[in-house]
Design a protein around this motif. Structure first.
Motif, PDB file in Angstrom:
ATOM      1  N   LEU A 110       0.814  -1.208   0.000  1.00  0.00           N
ATOM      2  CA  LEU A 110       0.000   0.000   0.000  1.00  0.00           C
ATOM      3  C   LEU A 110       0.847   1.258   0.000  1.00  0.00           C
ATOM      4  N   SER A 111       2.154   1.124   0.093  1.00  0.00           N
ATOM      5  CA  SER A 111       3.021   2.303   0.103  1.00  0.00           C
ATOM      6  C   SER A 111       2.997   2.944  -1.272  1.00  0.00           C
ATOM      7  N   SER A 112       3.294   4.227  -1.324  1.00  0.00           N
ATOM      8  CA  SER A 112       3.046   4.977  -2.553  1.00  0.00           C
ATOM      9  C   SER A 112       3.862   4.480  -3.739  1.00  0.00           C
ATOM     10  N   ASP A 113       5.140   4.104  -3.532  1.00  0.00           N
ATOM     11  CA  ASP A 113       5.947   3.673  -4.677  1.00  0.00           C
ATOM     12  C   ASP A 113       5.371   2.415  -5.326  1.00  0.00           C
ATOM     13  N   ALA A 115       2.331   1.293  -5.083  1.00  0.00           N
ATOM     14  CA  ALA A 115       0.966   1.508  -5.561  1.00  0.00           C
ATOM     15  C   ALA A 115       0.928   2.132  -6.955  1.00  0.00           C
ATOM     16  N   ARG A 116       2.101   2.630  -7.422  1.00  0.00           N
ATOM     17  CA  ARG A 116       2.146   3.211  -8.774  1.00  0.00           C
ATOM     18  C   ARG A 116       2.205   2.135  -9.854  1.00  0.00           C
TER      19      ARG A 116
END
Lengths: 200, 200
Positions: A110-113, A115-116
């Motif tokens: 679920l961390s932003s990197d 999730a991309r």
């Protein structure tokens, strides 16, 4: 218990698969999605990388398979006779899962990197879609028992039950404990009875 | 309103500072913490990198300053006369902040890679510590008005109010809208009245 109720699919192939999946998730958590490679997973699992490439052609294929396997572990949504105990049982199941290996995996995914990456976004979607039929069952039983109004939104109710658990895991980093399970069950029940999750 | 109640600290120095902070947060969200550099921030802000290094000696110094500046924007915890409207006002404030530039910043800061950096962990801690006195004030007022028992845990109550908002931002990616504000306010009020947040 007089014996095994079901034969387990065993053998070397299953053991390799389990070792590879375990190493995949461990590597994801240890190195993060970007730095994770099939080579590192192979080293960690003690297998040759061709053993992995024979079954999963890319890192994403492997990760998707490992996460799918992890989320197969069902969180019980047993009929315990009352909405309060059903909510408690479900909250306990979520805490049990997130306090185990799935917690760090979920944090990493679920961390932003991560999730991309489209594949990861799909896994995330899948993780939350598996909850939908469970929410529906828990609420439908409560409606049948006369505990809740028929117009209660099951997804809003269960999101409210689990949100404080995820909040602790991702945001406040406070412990996932029994007191939390009690609190979310009582609070969600009170809110549901007050009509807070009425569908519009 | 007949005029300015307070003179604004203006001038070139303030404008440069604002431009650098804005560029820092934009760069954090666009590139992630690891890839972010002072050079990139300088380019984005339209200033020379020495202008930045004169005030903030490292990337982390700069990031900490920019995030501190962002979180200075206080979420109002006005006394609106009732607990229900106080909760609604606070939930609206959090939604307003997280639906703005702070939302992606929070997502990036709370992601696992960034959270491994000690400075970021401290910022995260700070972000949630600023909420503590607000929770205490909201609950103390409700106790004074006779709306809640004196033994209500303010942090448990406010965590419960905001958790579904963070859940949508980080996990379910559903919209942060008016319906959510209404739902969390009503649900938290009902749960609090039922004694779900009683201190043990």
């Amino acid at each position: 218990m007089t014996g095994k109720t079901r034969s387990r699919p065993g053998g070397r192939s299953t053991r390799v698969r389990e070792a590879v999946f375990e190493a995949t998730l461990a590597e994801l958590v240890a190195s993060g999605y970007t730095a994770m490679t099939v080579e590192r997973v192979a080293t960690r699992a003690g297998v040759h990388k061709t053993t992995i490439y024979r079954r999963w052609t890319t890192k994403d294929d492997l990760l998707v398979a490992a996460v799918r396997d992890l989320v197969q572990m069902p969180v019980p949504a047993l009929d315990t006779g009352t909405l309060e105990t059903d909510l408690r049982a479900y909250a306990s199941g979520i805490v049990f899962v997130l306090a185990g290996p799935a917690g760090p995996v979920a944090r990493t995914l679920l961390s932003s990197d991560a999730a991309r990456v489209p594949e990861i976004a799909r896994i995330k979607q899948m993780l939350f879609e598996t909850r939908r039929p469970i929410s529906t069952r828990i609420v439908a039983r409560a409606v049948e028992r006369g505990e809740l109004d028929a117009g209660t939104d099951p997804h809003a109710l269960i999101d409210f039950l689990v949100a404080p658990i995820y909040f602790r895991l991702f945001v406040s980093e406070e412990p996932l404990d029994e007191a939390l399970i009690t609190q979310v069950s009582i609070a969600t029940l009170a809110a549901a009875r007050q009509g807070a999750f009425a569908e519009d």
